[in-house]
Design a protein around this motif. Structure first.
Motif, PDB file in Angstrom:
ATOM      1  N   ASP A 276      -3.028  -1.707  -5.619  1.00 59.55           N
ATOM      2  CA  ASP A 276      -4.242  -1.328  -6.346  1.00 59.55           C
ATOM      3  C   ASP A 276      -4.112  -1.435  -7.859  1.00 59.55           C
TER       4      ASP A 276
ATOM      5  N   GLU B  48       0.823  -1.213   0.000  1.00 61.21           N
ATOM      6  CA  GLU B  48       0.000   0.000   0.000  1.00 61.21           C
ATOM      7  C   GLU B  48       0.858   1.265   0.000  1.00 61.21           C
TER       8      GLU B  48
ATOM      9  N   GLN C 216      -1.267   5.131  -8.349  1.00 60.53           N
ATOM     10  CA  GLN C 216      -1.774   3.997  -7.587  1.00 60.53           C
ATOM     11  C   GLN C 216      -0.633   3.277  -6.885  1.00 60.53           C
TER      12      GLN C 216
END
Length: 135
Positions: A60, A46, A56
């Motif tokens: 993702d 993340e 992103q």
């Protein structure tokens, strides 16, 4: 007429070739069997920026490169490396841009200082506008 369609045909052919025909790594879309290691890998993914998508995280993104980076993160976490070690390795390999919070260095100083300068400038402009209206 045919000459006008040639650039369009080349563009479409280029886009079609951009999709990789290489199958994704096994760990690109497969979670680690150890739930704790997978949680560590997910948390790290993340915070790592997809170098293709730019906006992103690799968690993702569906880009091939993001899948490869996810696989690398999972392989290293599964091998026993700590997330901080994997993060350091990714920064060494791909540069400071791979992280959403680049370290404060001379090269990255404008990234950290510019928002503060813009905020100060905005406050200064707002203060002068309010003084004009009040006075």
């Amino acid at each position: 007429m045919k000459q006008a369609l040639l650039p369009l045909a080349l563009l479409v052919a280029g886009i079609a070739q951009a999709d990789s025909s290489v199958p994704p790594s096994t760990l690109a879309y497969t979670q680690l069997p150890d739930a704790e290691q997978e949680a560590q890998a997910q948390a790290l993914m993340e915070t790592v920026r997809c170098l293709v998508c730019q906006g992103q995280s690799i968690a993702d993104s569906d880009a091939d490169m993001a899948g490869e980076m996810r696989a690398l993160v999972r392989q290293r976490i599964a091998a026993g490396e700590k997330p901080a070690q994997v993060r350091t390795w990714l920064i060494e390999r791909y540069g400071d841009y791979v992280t959403y919070d680049p370290p404060l260095r001379w090269v990255t100083a404008p990234l950290w200082i510019a928002p503060l300068l813009l905020l100060g400038l905005g406050l200064l402009i707002a203060r002068r506008l309010f003084k004009r209206r009040a006075g």
